[in-house]
Design a protein around this motif. Structure first.
Motif, PDB file in Angstrom:
ATOM      1  N   CYS A  82       5.725  51.500   4.911  1.00 30.80           N
ATOM      2  CA  CYS A  82       6.429  52.237   3.855  1.00 30.80           C
ATOM      3  C   CYS A  82       7.510  51.408   3.175  1.00 30.80           C
ATOM      4  CB  CYS A  82       7.075  53.500   4.431  1.00 30.80           C
ATOM      5  SG  CYS A  82       5.858  54.725   4.926  1.00 30.80           S
ATOM      6  N   ASN A  83       8.062  50.452   3.904  1.00 32.07           N
ATOM      7  CA  ASN A  83       9.244  49.763   3.379  1.00 32.07           C
ATOM      8  C   ASN A  83       9.039  48.270   3.192  1.00 32.07           C
ATOM      9  OD1 ASN A  83      10.663  52.212   3.425  1.00 32.07           O
ATOM     10  ND2 ASN A  83      11.019  51.960   5.623  1.00 32.07           N
ATOM     11  N   GLY A  84       7.792  47.863   3.058  1.00 32.93           N
ATOM     12  CA  GLY A  84       7.518  46.460   2.754  1.00 32.93           C
ATOM     13  C   GLY A  84       7.177  45.660   3.996  1.00 32.93           C
ATOM     14  N   ASN A  85       6.222  44.739   3.824  1.00 33.90           N
ATOM     15  CA  ASN A  85       5.899  43.823   4.924  1.00 33.90           C
ATOM     16  C   ASN A  85       5.664  42.407   4.391  1.00 33.90           C
ATOM     17  OD1 ASN A  85       3.499  44.432   3.668  1.00 33.90           O
ATOM     18  ND2 ASN A  85       2.277  44.472   5.529  1.00 33.90           N
ATOM     19  N   GLY A  86       6.324  42.097   3.294  1.00 36.12           N
ATOM     20  CA  GLY A  86       6.303  40.712   2.817  1.00 36.12           C
ATOM     21  C   GLY A  86       5.409  40.497   1.613  1.00 36.12           C
ATOM     22  N   SER A  87       5.874  39.586   0.772  1.00 31.72           N
ATOM     23  CA  SER A  87       5.158  39.277  -0.466  1.00 31.72           C
ATOM     24  C   SER A  87       3.728  38.845  -0.173  1.00 31.72           C
ATOM     25  CB  SER A  87       5.908  38.150  -1.186  1.00 31.72           C
ATOM     26  OG  SER A  87       5.293  37.882  -2.404  1.00 31.72           O
ATOM     27  N   GLY A  88       2.797  39.307  -0.975  1.00 31.81           N
ATOM     28  CA  GLY A  88       1.405  38.898  -0.823  1.00 31.81           C
ATOM     29  C   GLY A  88       0.593  39.805   0.083  1.00 31.81           C
ATOM     30  N   ASN A  89       1.252  40.758   0.760  1.00 32.19           N
ATOM     31  CA  ASN A  89       0.527  41.642   1.684  1.00 32.19           C
ATOM     32  C   ASN A  89       0.230  43.017   1.091  1.00 32.19           C
ATOM     33  OD1 ASN A  89       0.455  39.785   3.855  1.00 32.19           O
ATOM     34  ND2 ASN A  89       2.630  40.187   4.213  1.00 32.19           N
ATOM     35  N   GLN A  90       0.473  43.170  -0.189  1.00 34.13           N
ATOM     36  CA  GLN A  90       0.253  44.484  -0.797  1.00 34.13           C
ATOM     37  C   GLN A  90      -1.234  44.785  -0.933  1.00 34.13           C
ATOM     38  OE1 GLN A  90       1.243  41.824  -2.408  1.00 34.13           O
ATOM     39  NE2 GLN A  90      -0.089  41.568  -4.174  1.00 34.13           N
ATOM     40  N   ASN A  91      -1.597  46.029  -0.709  1.00 36.43           N
ATOM     41  CA  ASN A  91      -2.955  46.465  -0.999  1.00 36.43           C
ATOM     42  C   ASN A  91      -3.076  46.691  -2.495  1.00 36.43           C
ATOM     43  OD1 ASN A  91      -3.702  46.343   1.686  1.00 36.43           O
ATOM     44  ND2 ASN A  91      -2.936  48.430   2.094  1.00 36.43           N
ATOM     45  N   GLU A  92      -4.257  46.381  -3.024  1.00 34.87           N
ATOM     46  CA  GLU A  92      -4.396  46.344  -4.485  1.00 34.87           C
ATOM     47  C   GLU A  92      -5.675  47.040  -4.944  1.00 34.87           C
ATOM     48  OE1 GLU A  92      -3.771  42.695  -7.264  1.00 34.87           O
ATOM     49  OE2 GLU A  92      -5.896  42.660  -6.773  1.00 34.87           O
ATOM     50  N   ALA A  93      -5.548  47.830  -5.994  1.00 31.22           N
ATOM     51  CA  ALA A  93      -6.732  48.319  -6.715  1.00 31.22           C
ATOM     52  C   ALA A  93      -6.718  47.620  -8.064  1.00 31.22           C
ATOM     53  CB  ALA A  93      -6.668  49.826  -6.897  1.00 31.22           C
ATOM     54  N   LEU A  94      -7.810  46.960  -8.402  1.00 27.45           N
ATOM     55  CA  LEU A  94      -7.853  46.109  -9.593  1.00 27.45           C
ATOM     56  C   LEU A  94      -8.912  46.629 -10.562  1.00 27.45           C
ATOM     57  CD1 LEU A  94      -7.266  43.303 -11.045  1.00 27.45           C
ATOM     58  CD2 LEU A  94      -9.161  42.419  -9.725  1.00 27.45           C
ATOM     59  N   LEU A  95      -8.505  46.779 -11.800  1.00 28.34           N
ATOM     60  CA  LEU A  95      -9.427  47.193 -12.856  1.00 28.34           C
ATOM     61  C   LEU A  95      -9.627  46.027 -13.811  1.00 28.34           C
ATOM     62  CD1 LEU A  95     -10.933  49.319 -14.595  1.00 28.34           C
ATOM     63  CD2 LEU A  95      -8.719  50.042 -15.479  1.00 28.34           C
ATOM     64  N   ASN A  96     -10.875  45.589 -13.961  1.00 35.91           N
ATOM     65  CA  ASN A  96     -11.187  44.519 -14.910  1.00 35.91           C
ATOM     66  C   ASN A  96     -11.337  45.137 -16.293  1.00 35.91           C
ATOM     67  OD1 ASN A  96     -12.286  42.454 -16.409  1.00 35.91           O
ATOM     68  ND2 ASN A  96     -14.126  42.205 -15.164  1.00 35.91           N
TER      69      ASN A  96
END
Lengths: 172, 332, 380
Positions: A82-96
């Motif tokens: 909930c409060n961050g676990n470091g840059s680059g570890n985010q889950n992502e949904a990507l729309l082209n």
């Protein structure tokens, strides 16, 4: 931009780039507050829209585009964060969006909904704070070939504004 | 279908078409001051929404008609599903079928069960009335239908009704671009398979001429090579155009085939498509090939020159090269 | 941190929504990953789920759909409303929490304005005092109307947008109703440019820069000429004292994708060495990748790479070399990878993709093993 010699006074419309044909509406994925747009409160550059709701892991994280589209879902963090676990570890949904344009939605928590899917505002996880975050929120970013574009969000969407679910954030 | 029914449908269509132009306000037209409407929020119901839509078809305001359509679609996830299904199943007026079908498909796309969307697919392929089949097909446009309805599109493009076949083609084209951004292999393969399955050459040509083949499979690429050898020039032209966009492993073969075909082909439309695809497959490296073909067909010398000029700009994206070619041609 | 006004708003919201709505939270700030952002990490003020720790997988939240609202008498509203009665009649809808009906109101108001300058200017007048939700409906309706293209309307929008007695957010919204213009006259272009550069303009200046970019796109689609707008955006992008306004001006040409002539190529090349913000320098590299003079661009990128210390700007110089010249850029990119060995794996990726036969940069980009190998998109 061209030399005056070859400028044309009146042309039929030029071939529109693929992106020009697309005008999706980006909408708030849950009742939320806009916590950052171009600037953070500190004045630091952000270049995207953050909307937050404090009920981490309660709300489903709906994809924030009001149209049926294919979302490429990348899970980098499996647990509840909930409060961050470091840059680059985010889950992502990507729309082209074509022509190198992408629309990204970050920070949600992985659930059984987290897989590539074609849908209209469906859940790809739960509201969370994976990656570089200090609280549960969703970060929406548009870029072309990796360069951030800050002009997509509505001039009428401002920091501190309360948004209802489904309320307009901008056009992508 | 009775004559009365047909007449009623025609009148309804005429009404909706003739009322497309926006208009300021009814009150202004009559000059009668009206008291403010009460505007109380109410719970939506299937029947209430259907009544509103039926009456709304007469409205002069496109904004209002759009709102009612969206309201029904947005309501689909909270309305009782049984009522929605029942209303859909008993409705026979194509316009109303389309509204209800769009709502059922929207329910699936919000992440709910695929069953409601599949119900629409069934009606699109099985209803006795071709106008209803066409309406249900339209309702599947820009949805996830391709992923939940098996070989539906290969059947729709063989429908007895040309209207249904063409609506299905439009769905495949628009899904390819707007749902999948042209880079989703299964969607492009579905479109190629449907194009190959149709015996309506106009449908085949329309699909192939307007989809992205950037992520198609080896098998789909093979289909394009087969269609390139067909009897119908329109289909050959579209297949040639589609071959210009194939993935990297297919590019070399496509180039060789198209160069050879250019010399054997006599149809100017097919040759025009071949030139475009050679430009697309090779960018700057296609210039020598294009020069080599320049004098094969005197009618197409200006077209070859236009491609050479556009490619000589050195732009590295196909959409920009297309734009530049058009600009250069308009400037001359 | 949210202000008192917003706190009040949030509390009201929770009450209305029975407690499942918004509670104020700390603004989410970047960490120090970018090297420019001061870290302001702190505790979340409210509501994080207790025991929310990494490890076990979350149970998918049940979908929570808001029931839609059907409005009794809306049909009569639709048929009977006029511009004179709009505000009074629409009040219950404007204050509702129904995005769908607000979107309808916006579109209906656009229809009521039509191509009538008087009506458009009346709605413009409403935007002076309107509350936030009303304001959105009015300004967006005006922007989408036919009448917004009439000179007597667009002139008044410019005047109101530049009116210093209004607060910046309102001015920004008013100016944005010019976004649909087919073109801007030289005089308006100059006024908007000066305004965008004015340190006092704040968010409204940012919106003015965006309006110039949006109209550039509209005009370029019709006439293939972006020159007057691009010149002004470059002017704002180099002269504004506000980094965010500069970024808006430097980055928005990507939406039009104009091919730069010699003068614009020189202008953006200078930005690579003069702009203080790495994001701004990256945006300049983006624009330079579409130039009439590719050789010069490659040379500029090659010489800018070593002195550039920010890895994200280096990544921009690297990838946009490929957008400028395709596989002909590979030798330049190979040299960059010698200067900065972090780029060697990325170089090999580009080399592999071009060797496979791909020529279109869009496909090159999509074929990359990693579109963000240096964490430049992950600054949030």
């Amino acid at each position: 931009m061209r030399s005056p010699k070859s400028r044309l006074a009146a042309l039929t419309a030029l071939v529109a780039l693929p992106t020009a044909a697309l005008a999706y509406t980006a909408v708030a994925p849950y009742p939320s507050t806009v916590t950052a747009t171009t600037y953070y409160s500190s004045g630091t550059y952000h270049g995207a829209v953050d909307v937050a709701n404090s009920r981490c892991n309660y709300w489903g994280a709906e994809t924030g585009v009001s149209a049926t589209v294919y979302w490429n879902v990348t899970v980098r963090t499996s647990g509840v964060v909930c409060n961050g676990n470091g840059s680059g570890n985010q889950n992502e949904a990507l729309l082209n969006l074509g022509s190198g344009w992408s629309f990204r939605q970050w920070h949600w928590i992985k659930t059984s909904d987290s897989y590539d899917r074609t849908c209209n505002r469906c859940q790809v996880g739960n509201l969370g704070g994976t990656g570089n975050a200090t609280g549960a929120h969703s970060h929406f970013q548009k870029d072309q070939y990796g360069t951030k574009n800050t002009s997509w969000y509505s001039s009428y969407t401002s920091k501190g504004e309360a948004l209802d679910r489904g309320e307009l954030m901008g056009y992508i | 279908m009775t004559r009365t029914f047909l007449l009623a449908r025609a009148l309804c269509l005429l009404t909706s078409l003739s009322l497309l132009a926006p208009s300021p306000s009814f009150a202004e037209a009559t000059g009668t001051p009206l008291p403010p409407p009460s505007l109380q929020p109410e719970t939506c119901s299937v029947e209430g929404l259907m009544d509103s839509i039926r009456r709304g078809l007469q409205s002069k305001s496109p904004a209002y008609r759009r709102y009612l359509r969206e309201l029904l679609k947005e309501s689909a996830v909270t309305l009782p599903e049984e009522q929605l299904r029942a209303a859909f199943e008993r409705e026979t007026e194509p316009l109303m079928v389309e509204h209800l079908a769009a709502a059922l498909a929207a329910k699936t796309d919000r992440g709910e069960s695929v069953a409601t969307l599949q119900l629409v697919g069934k009606r699109a392929s099985q209803d006795a009335d071709p106008a209803v089949r066409a309406a249900a097909t339209r309702a599947l446009r820009r949805t996830s239908a391709e992923e939940h309805t098996g070989d539906l599109y290969s059947r729709l493009v063989r429908d007895a009704s040309p209207e249904v076949r063409m609506e299905a083609a439009t769905n495949l084209i628009e899904d390819n671009q707007f749902v999948y951004a042209g880079f989703h292999g299964p969607a492009s393969d579905t479109a190629v398979a449907a194009a190959a399955a149709s015996s309506d050459s106009k449908v085949t040509a329309r699909i192939l001429g307007n989809i992205s083949t950037a992520a198609i499979s080896k098998e789909s690429a093979e289909q394009l090579h087969t269609l390139l050898r067909g009897d119908d020039a329109e289909v050959r032209a579209a297949a040639a155009k589609a071959l210009g966009g194939v993935p990297a492993p297919e590019m070399s073969r496509a180039r060789q085939t198209l160069v050879a075909l250019y010399r054997d082909e006599s149809d100017v439309g097919v040759r025009t498509s071949i030139l475009q695809s050679l430009a697309r497959l090779g960018f700057a490296s296609a210039v020598p090939e294009l020069r080599g073909l320049r004098n094969v067909d005197p009618r197409l010398v200006p077209e070859v020159d236009a491609w050479i000029r556009a490619l000589s700009t050195g732009l590295q994206e196909w959409s920009l090269i297309l734009r530049e070619k058009q600009r250069l041609q308009q400037a001359r | 941190m949210l202000g008192g006004g917003l706190l009040l708003l949030a509390v009201g919201l929770v009450a209305r929504r029975g407690g499942d709505g918004v509670a104020p939270v700390e603004s989410v700030e970047p960490g120090s990953a970018s090297g420019v952002a001061p870290s302001r990490r702190g505790p979340v003020k409210a509501g994080a789920a207790p025991g929310a720790e990494a490890g076990e997988e979350a149970v998918a939240g049940a979908p929570r759909y808001d029931a839609t609202t059907c409005w009794k008498d809306l049909e009569r509203f639709n048929e009977g409303v006029s511009l004179d009665t709009f505000r009074e009649w629409a009040a219950p809808l404007l204050s509702s929490r129904d995005p769908l009906v607000r979107m309808y109101l916006k579109e209906r108001l656009t229809e009521l304005i039509g191509n009538d300058a008087g009506r458009a200017n009346e709605v413009l007048g409403w935007t002076r005092e309107a509350g936030p939700k009303e304001f959105k409906v009015f300004a967006m309706a005006l922007k989408d109307s036919e009448a917004v293209h009439l000179p007597e309307v667009s002139r008044k929008i410019v005047e109101l947008g530049l009116d210093a007695t209004l607060e910046p957010e309102r001015r920004a919204g008013v100016l944005s109703s010019l976004d649909t213009q087919k073109q801007l006259s030289p005089e308006v272009l100059t006024r908007l440019t000066d305004f965008a550069k004015d340190p006092a303009s704040g968010e409204a200046g940012w919106a003015a820069a965006r309006t110039i970019a949006r109209v550039m796109k509209n005009d370029h689609e019709r006439t293939a000429n972006a020159a007057p707008y691009l010149d002004k955006l470059l002017n704002i992008g180099t002269q504004s004292l506000d980094e965010h306004v500069r970024y808006m001006a430097l980055s928005t040409p990507m939406e039009t994708a104009p091919v730069l002539d010699a003068s614009a190529t020189d202008g953006y090349a200078k930005v690579l060495t003069t702009e203080g913000s790495p994001d701004g320098r990256g945006a300049a590299a983006h624009n330079l990748s579409l130039s009439e003079d590719r050789a010069k661009v490659l040379e500029t990128f090659a010489s800018a790479f070593e002195p550039e210390k920010d890895v994200c700007v280096r990544w921009a110089l690297f990838r946009f070399s490929a957008r400028a010249a395709g596989k002909d850029a590979l030798p330049v990119m190979a040299n960059m990878a010698l200067v900065d060995p972090r780029f060697q794996a990325t170089y090999q990726d580009f080399e592999r993709i071009y060797a496979s036969g791909v020529v279109d940069f869009e496909r090159v980009w999509l074929a990359l093993a990693d579109q963000d190998p240096y964490g430049c998109l992950h600054r949030d």
